[in-house]
Design a protein around this motif. Sequence first.
Motif: not given
Length: 334
Positions: A168, A181, A183, A228, A230, A237, A239
Amino acid sequence: MKRLFLLAATAALLATGQLMAFETVTYTEDFDDGNAATRFTAPVVDAETGVFDGDVDYAFDYGAIGVPAAPSGGGSTGVLMQVNLSDAGPVDEGEGVAIYPLAGASLPPDFVVSMDVFFNAEFQSSGSTEYGLFSIHTSGANDPADQSLTDDVAFPIFGLGEGDGLTWAMTGDAGTSSSDYALIRDPGNADAGTAQTFGSFDDLPAGKFPNLSTGVGATGPDGNWNTIELTKAGNFYTFRIDGILLASFTDTANEFDGGSIAIGYADVFNSVGTPDLPVGPDPNPLDNIPFGDEFPNLAHFIIYDNLQITAIPEPATGVVAAVSMIGLAFRRRR
Protein backbone atom coordinates in the motif's frame (compact mmCIF):
# COMPACT_ATOMS: atom_id res chain seq x y z
CA MET A 1 -32.94 -20.44 27.71
CA LYS A 2 -29.20 -20.68 28.31
CA ARG A 3 -28.57 -21.57 24.65
CA LEU A 4 -30.56 -18.54 23.48
CA PHE A 5 -28.63 -16.33 25.85
CA LEU A 6 -25.28 -17.61 24.56
CA LEU A 7 -26.29 -17.17 20.93
CA ALA A 8 -27.56 -13.66 21.54
CA ALA A 9 -24.44 -12.67 23.46
CA THR A 10 -22.14 -14.08 20.78
CA ALA A 11 -24.03 -12.22 18.04
CA ALA A 12 -23.70 -9.03 20.04
CA LEU A 13 -19.93 -9.53 20.31
CA LEU A 14 -19.63 -10.05 16.57
CA ALA A 15 -21.72 -6.98 15.82
CA THR A 16 -19.75 -4.70 18.12
CA GLY A 17 -16.30 -6.04 17.28
CA GLN A 18 -15.62 -7.18 20.84
CA LEU A 19 -14.05 -10.38 19.54
CA MET A 20 -11.01 -8.21 18.78
CA ALA A 21 -10.12 -8.78 22.43
CA PHE A 22 -8.73 -12.15 21.38
CA GLU A 23 -6.06 -10.57 19.18
CA THR A 24 -2.40 -11.23 20.02
CA VAL A 25 0.51 -8.85 19.37
CA THR A 26 3.24 -10.90 17.67
CA TYR A 27 5.77 -8.17 16.80
CA THR A 28 6.48 -4.65 17.96
CA GLU A 29 9.18 -2.04 17.30
CA ASP A 30 9.18 1.42 18.86
CA PHE A 31 12.75 2.46 17.82
CA ASP A 32 13.28 4.05 21.24
CA ASP A 33 16.44 2.26 22.37
CA GLY A 34 18.57 3.68 19.55
CA ASN A 35 19.59 0.22 18.36
CA ALA A 36 16.95 -0.43 15.70
CA ALA A 37 19.64 -0.46 13.00
CA THR A 38 20.75 -3.83 14.39
CA ARG A 39 17.22 -5.22 13.99
CA PHE A 40 16.61 -4.12 10.41
CA THR A 41 18.34 -4.70 7.11
CA ALA A 42 20.56 -2.10 5.59
CA PRO A 43 18.54 0.16 3.27
CA VAL A 44 17.46 -1.63 0.10
CA VAL A 45 17.60 0.94 -2.71
CA ASP A 46 16.32 1.25 -6.26
CA ALA A 47 17.48 4.35 -8.16
CA GLU A 48 17.48 5.24 -11.84
CA THR A 49 20.98 6.70 -11.53
CA GLY A 50 22.21 3.62 -9.65
CA VAL A 51 23.36 5.79 -6.73
CA PHE A 52 21.38 6.33 -3.53
CA ASP A 53 20.86 10.03 -3.00
CA GLY A 54 19.07 9.83 0.33
CA ASP A 55 19.28 8.93 3.98
CA VAL A 56 17.86 6.44 6.49
CA ASP A 57 18.29 7.26 10.18
CA TYR A 58 17.12 4.36 12.38
CA ALA A 59 17.37 6.40 15.59
CA PHE A 60 16.02 9.82 14.66
CA ASP A 61 14.91 11.99 17.59
CA TYR A 62 11.97 13.75 15.98
CA GLY A 63 11.09 15.48 19.24
CA ALA A 64 14.29 17.50 18.88
CA ILE A 65 12.94 19.22 15.76
CA GLY A 66 9.51 19.88 17.23
CA VAL A 67 7.52 17.02 15.75
CA PRO A 68 4.84 16.13 18.32
CA ALA A 69 4.53 12.75 20.01
CA ALA A 70 3.31 9.86 17.89
CA PRO A 71 -0.33 8.91 18.52
CA SER A 72 0.48 5.38 19.72
CA GLY A 73 2.70 6.69 22.49
CA GLY A 74 6.23 5.82 23.51
CA GLY A 75 9.31 7.98 23.16
CA SER A 76 10.19 10.45 20.42
CA THR A 77 12.56 8.28 18.38
CA GLY A 78 11.64 6.81 15.01
CA VAL A 79 13.16 5.97 11.66
CA LEU A 80 13.60 8.89 9.24
CA MET A 81 13.77 8.37 5.46
CA GLN A 82 14.69 10.83 2.71
CA VAL A 83 15.30 10.36 -1.02
CA ASN A 84 16.53 12.60 -3.85
CA LEU A 85 18.30 15.04 -1.56
CA SER A 86 20.07 16.85 -4.40
CA ASP A 87 19.27 17.64 -8.03
CA ALA A 88 21.93 15.23 -9.22
CA GLY A 89 20.07 13.59 -12.07
CA PRO A 90 17.22 13.99 -14.54
CA VAL A 91 14.01 15.55 -13.32
CA ASP A 92 12.25 12.18 -13.59
CA GLU A 93 14.86 10.46 -11.42
CA GLY A 94 12.92 7.75 -9.64
CA GLU A 95 14.44 6.65 -6.35
CA GLY A 96 13.14 4.52 -3.49
CA VAL A 97 14.30 2.85 -0.30
CA ALA A 98 12.90 0.10 1.92
CA ILE A 99 13.95 -1.66 5.13
CA TYR A 100 12.97 -5.10 6.42
CA PRO A 101 12.93 -6.41 10.02
CA LEU A 102 15.62 -9.06 10.40
CA ALA A 103 13.62 -11.32 12.72
CA GLY A 104 10.31 -11.79 14.47
CA ALA A 105 8.04 -10.13 11.91
CA SER A 106 6.50 -13.18 10.24
CA LEU A 107 2.87 -12.63 9.30
CA PRO A 108 0.14 -14.85 10.81
CA PRO A 109 -2.75 -16.06 8.61
CA ASP A 110 -4.94 -13.05 9.52
CA PHE A 111 -3.48 -9.87 10.94
CA VAL A 112 -3.33 -6.13 11.46
CA VAL A 113 -0.07 -4.35 10.67
CA SER A 114 -0.09 -0.88 12.21
CA MET A 115 2.37 2.01 12.36
CA ASP A 116 2.50 5.73 13.07
CA VAL A 117 3.61 7.80 10.07
CA PHE A 118 4.58 11.49 9.82
CA PHE A 119 5.03 13.15 6.40
CA ASN A 120 6.66 16.46 5.62
CA ALA A 121 6.34 17.90 2.12
CA GLU A 122 7.36 21.22 0.56
CA PHE A 123 4.30 22.71 -1.11
CA GLN A 124 6.05 25.54 -2.92
CA SER A 125 7.79 22.85 -4.94
CA SER A 126 4.43 22.02 -6.59
CA GLY A 127 4.03 18.71 -4.82
CA SER A 128 6.52 16.07 -3.89
CA THR A 129 5.18 12.87 -5.52
CA GLU A 130 6.95 11.13 -2.65
CA TYR A 131 5.22 8.10 -1.23
CA GLY A 132 5.28 6.18 2.02
CA LEU A 133 5.44 2.45 1.26
CA PHE A 134 3.77 -0.06 3.58
CA SER A 135 4.55 -3.60 2.43
CA ILE A 136 3.17 -6.94 3.60
CA HIS A 137 3.73 -10.53 2.41
CA THR A 138 7.31 -9.65 1.54
CA SER A 139 9.72 -12.44 0.64
CA GLY A 140 12.98 -10.49 0.79
CA ALA A 141 14.78 -8.25 -1.68
CA ASN A 142 16.12 -9.76 -4.90
CA ASP A 143 19.16 -7.51 -5.13
CA PRO A 144 19.72 -5.80 -1.78
CA ALA A 145 23.25 -4.68 -2.68
CA ASP A 146 22.33 -3.44 -6.17
CA GLN A 147 21.33 0.22 -6.18
CA SER A 148 20.35 0.26 -9.84
CA LEU A 149 16.65 0.35 -10.61
CA THR A 150 15.50 -3.22 -10.04
CA ASP A 151 12.09 -4.11 -8.64
CA ASP A 152 12.69 -4.43 -4.90
CA VAL A 153 11.12 -1.06 -4.05
CA ALA A 154 7.58 -0.26 -5.15
CA PHE A 155 6.82 2.81 -7.26
CA PRO A 156 3.09 3.65 -7.36
CA ILE A 157 3.05 5.19 -10.83
CA PHE A 158 4.86 4.90 -14.17
CA GLY A 159 5.68 1.23 -13.64
CA LEU A 160 9.20 1.82 -12.38
CA GLY A 161 9.06 -1.10 -9.96
CA GLU A 162 6.52 -3.44 -8.41
CA GLY A 163 8.22 -3.86 -5.05
CA ASP A 164 8.04 -6.96 -2.91
CA GLY A 165 4.73 -8.57 -1.96
CA LEU A 166 1.67 -6.38 -1.49
CA THR A 167 2.47 -2.70 -0.98
CA TRP A 168 0.00 0.00 0.00
CA ALA A 169 1.36 3.44 -0.89
CA MET A 170 0.34 6.98 0.07
CA THR A 171 1.79 10.29 -1.02
CA GLY A 172 2.91 12.84 1.55
CA ASP A 173 0.80 15.66 0.18
CA ALA A 174 -1.88 15.74 -2.52
CA GLY A 175 -2.43 16.78 -6.10
CA THR A 176 -0.98 13.75 -7.87
CA SER A 177 -4.09 13.37 -10.03
CA SER A 178 -5.63 9.92 -9.46
CA SER A 179 -2.73 8.35 -7.60
CA ASP A 180 -2.44 9.86 -4.12
CA TYR A 181 -2.92 6.34 -2.77
CA ALA A 182 -2.29 3.07 -4.54
CA LEU A 183 -1.74 -0.67 -4.26
CA ILE A 184 1.24 -2.41 -5.88
CA ARG A 185 1.19 -6.21 -6.08
CA ASP A 186 4.12 -8.52 -6.81
CA PRO A 187 3.71 -11.95 -5.15
CA GLY A 188 7.07 -13.47 -4.29
CA ASN A 189 8.94 -10.43 -5.63
CA ALA A 190 8.86 -12.01 -9.08
CA ASP A 191 9.31 -8.69 -10.95
CA ALA A 192 5.93 -9.24 -12.57
CA GLY A 193 3.57 -7.13 -10.54
CA THR A 194 0.83 -4.61 -11.19
CA ALA A 195 -0.11 -1.21 -9.77
CA GLN A 196 -3.63 -0.03 -9.01
CA THR A 197 -4.27 3.63 -8.21
CA PHE A 198 -7.39 4.49 -6.24
CA GLY A 199 -7.79 8.25 -6.40
CA SER A 200 -6.82 11.71 -5.21
CA PHE A 201 -7.17 13.21 -1.75
CA ASP A 202 -8.78 16.21 -3.48
CA ASP A 203 -11.66 14.01 -4.59
CA LEU A 204 -12.46 12.66 -1.11
CA PRO A 205 -15.02 14.49 1.06
CA ALA A 206 -13.52 17.26 3.16
CA GLY A 207 -13.34 16.38 6.85
CA LYS A 208 -13.67 12.64 6.35
CA PHE A 209 -10.36 11.95 8.15
CA PRO A 210 -9.37 13.74 11.36
CA ASN A 211 -5.67 14.15 10.49
CA LEU A 212 -5.71 13.87 6.70
CA SER A 213 -6.55 16.92 4.58
CA THR A 214 -9.05 16.00 1.83
CA GLY A 215 -11.37 17.87 -0.50
CA VAL A 216 -10.65 20.84 -2.78
CA GLY A 217 -7.15 22.17 -2.14
CA ALA A 218 -6.22 19.14 -0.04
CA THR A 219 -2.75 18.86 1.47
CA GLY A 220 -3.02 15.17 2.36
CA PRO A 221 -1.19 13.88 5.42
CA ASP A 222 1.50 16.58 5.37
CA GLY A 223 2.47 17.84 8.81
CA ASN A 224 0.38 15.36 10.77
CA TRP A 225 0.80 11.98 12.40
CA ASN A 226 -1.42 9.27 10.97
CA THR A 227 -1.87 5.72 12.20
CA ILE A 228 -1.80 3.31 9.26
CA GLU A 229 -3.58 -0.05 9.60
CA LEU A 230 -3.21 -2.82 7.03
CA THR A 231 -5.53 -5.73 7.72
CA LYS A 232 -6.02 -9.18 6.25
CA ALA A 233 -9.07 -11.32 7.01
CA GLY A 234 -9.23 -14.35 4.76
CA ASN A 235 -8.50 -12.96 1.30
CA PHE A 236 -9.89 -9.48 2.06
CA TYR A 237 -7.49 -6.59 2.72
CA THR A 238 -8.14 -3.07 4.00
CA PHE A 239 -6.04 0.10 4.20
CA ARG A 240 -7.17 2.37 7.04
CA ILE A 241 -6.02 5.80 8.14
CA ASP A 242 -6.72 6.58 11.81
CA GLY A 243 -9.30 3.79 11.84
CA ILE A 244 -11.19 5.02 8.75
CA LEU A 245 -11.28 2.93 5.59
CA LEU A 246 -9.33 4.41 2.68
CA ALA A 247 -9.18 1.47 0.25
CA SER A 248 -9.67 -2.29 0.06
CA PHE A 249 -8.61 -5.25 -2.06
CA THR A 250 -9.82 -8.84 -2.44
CA ASP A 251 -7.18 -11.41 -3.31
CA THR A 252 -9.46 -13.49 -5.53
CA ALA A 253 -6.51 -15.42 -6.98
CA ASN A 254 -5.18 -16.29 -3.49
CA GLU A 255 -1.73 -15.01 -4.44
CA PHE A 256 -0.70 -13.76 -1.01
CA ASP A 257 0.06 -15.59 2.20
CA GLY A 258 2.68 -15.47 4.94
CA GLY A 259 5.94 -13.63 4.48
CA SER A 260 7.02 -10.56 6.41
CA ILE A 261 6.80 -6.77 6.22
CA ALA A 262 8.81 -3.78 5.00
CA ILE A 263 8.49 0.00 5.23
CA GLY A 264 9.86 2.48 2.74
CA TYR A 265 9.80 5.75 0.86
CA ALA A 266 9.87 6.48 -2.89
CA ASP A 267 10.07 9.55 -5.10
CA VAL A 268 8.94 9.25 -8.70
CA PHE A 269 10.45 12.60 -9.74
CA ASN A 270 13.57 14.37 -8.54
CA SER A 271 11.81 15.95 -5.57
CA VAL A 272 10.42 18.87 -7.59
CA GLY A 273 8.89 19.23 -11.03
CA THR A 274 10.45 22.65 -11.65
CA PRO A 275 14.18 22.39 -12.45
CA ASP A 276 15.03 26.01 -11.49
CA LEU A 277 14.01 25.48 -7.85
CA PRO A 278 16.60 24.02 -5.47
CA VAL A 279 15.70 20.68 -3.96
CA GLY A 280 16.56 18.82 -0.80
CA PRO A 281 17.67 20.58 2.40
CA ASP A 282 17.06 24.32 2.05
CA PRO A 283 20.27 26.33 2.63
CA ASN A 284 18.14 29.01 4.34
CA PRO A 285 15.45 26.89 5.96
CA LEU A 286 13.42 29.65 7.61
CA ASP A 287 13.48 32.37 4.94
CA ASN A 288 10.40 31.08 3.06
CA ILE A 289 12.25 31.42 -0.27
CA PRO A 290 11.66 29.19 -2.08
CA PHE A 291 10.59 26.57 0.46
CA GLY A 292 10.43 28.01 3.96
CA ASP A 293 11.20 24.74 5.72
CA GLU A 294 9.33 24.18 8.94
CA PHE A 295 12.14 21.87 10.03
CA PRO A 296 15.72 23.17 9.69
CA ASN A 297 17.85 21.22 7.19
CA LEU A 298 14.96 18.93 6.25
CA ALA A 299 12.70 19.19 3.22
CA HIS A 300 10.65 16.15 2.10
CA PHE A 301 10.79 13.24 4.54
CA ILE A 302 8.84 10.53 6.30
CA ILE A 303 9.11 9.28 9.90
CA TYR A 304 7.92 5.85 11.05
CA ASP A 305 7.25 4.90 14.67
CA ASN A 306 5.45 2.18 16.67
CA LEU A 307 5.45 -0.62 14.11
CA GLN A 308 3.30 -3.57 15.23
CA ILE A 309 1.86 -6.87 13.97
CA THR A 310 -1.26 -8.23 15.63
CA ALA A 311 -2.62 -11.71 14.92
CA ILE A 312 -6.38 -11.93 14.45
CA PRO A 313 -7.94 -15.32 15.27
CA GLU A 314 -10.05 -17.06 12.69
CA PRO A 315 -13.73 -16.17 13.19
CA ALA A 316 -14.62 -19.65 14.42
CA THR A 317 -11.83 -19.57 16.99
CA GLY A 318 -12.94 -16.18 18.24
CA VAL A 319 -16.56 -17.27 18.53
CA VAL A 320 -15.66 -20.42 20.47
CA ALA A 321 -13.53 -18.41 22.87
CA ALA A 322 -16.25 -15.81 23.31
CA VAL A 323 -18.93 -18.43 23.90
CA SER A 324 -16.71 -20.17 26.45
CA MET A 325 -16.19 -16.96 28.39
CA ILE A 326 -19.87 -16.05 28.23
CA GLY A 327 -20.84 -19.56 29.31
CA LEU A 328 -18.45 -19.43 32.24
CA ALA A 329 -19.89 -16.12 33.36
CA PHE A 330 -23.42 -17.49 32.96
CA ARG A 331 -22.63 -20.55 35.12
CA ARG A 332 -21.06 -18.37 37.81
CA ARG A 333 -24.17 -16.20 37.95
CA ARG A 334 -26.27 -19.28 38.59
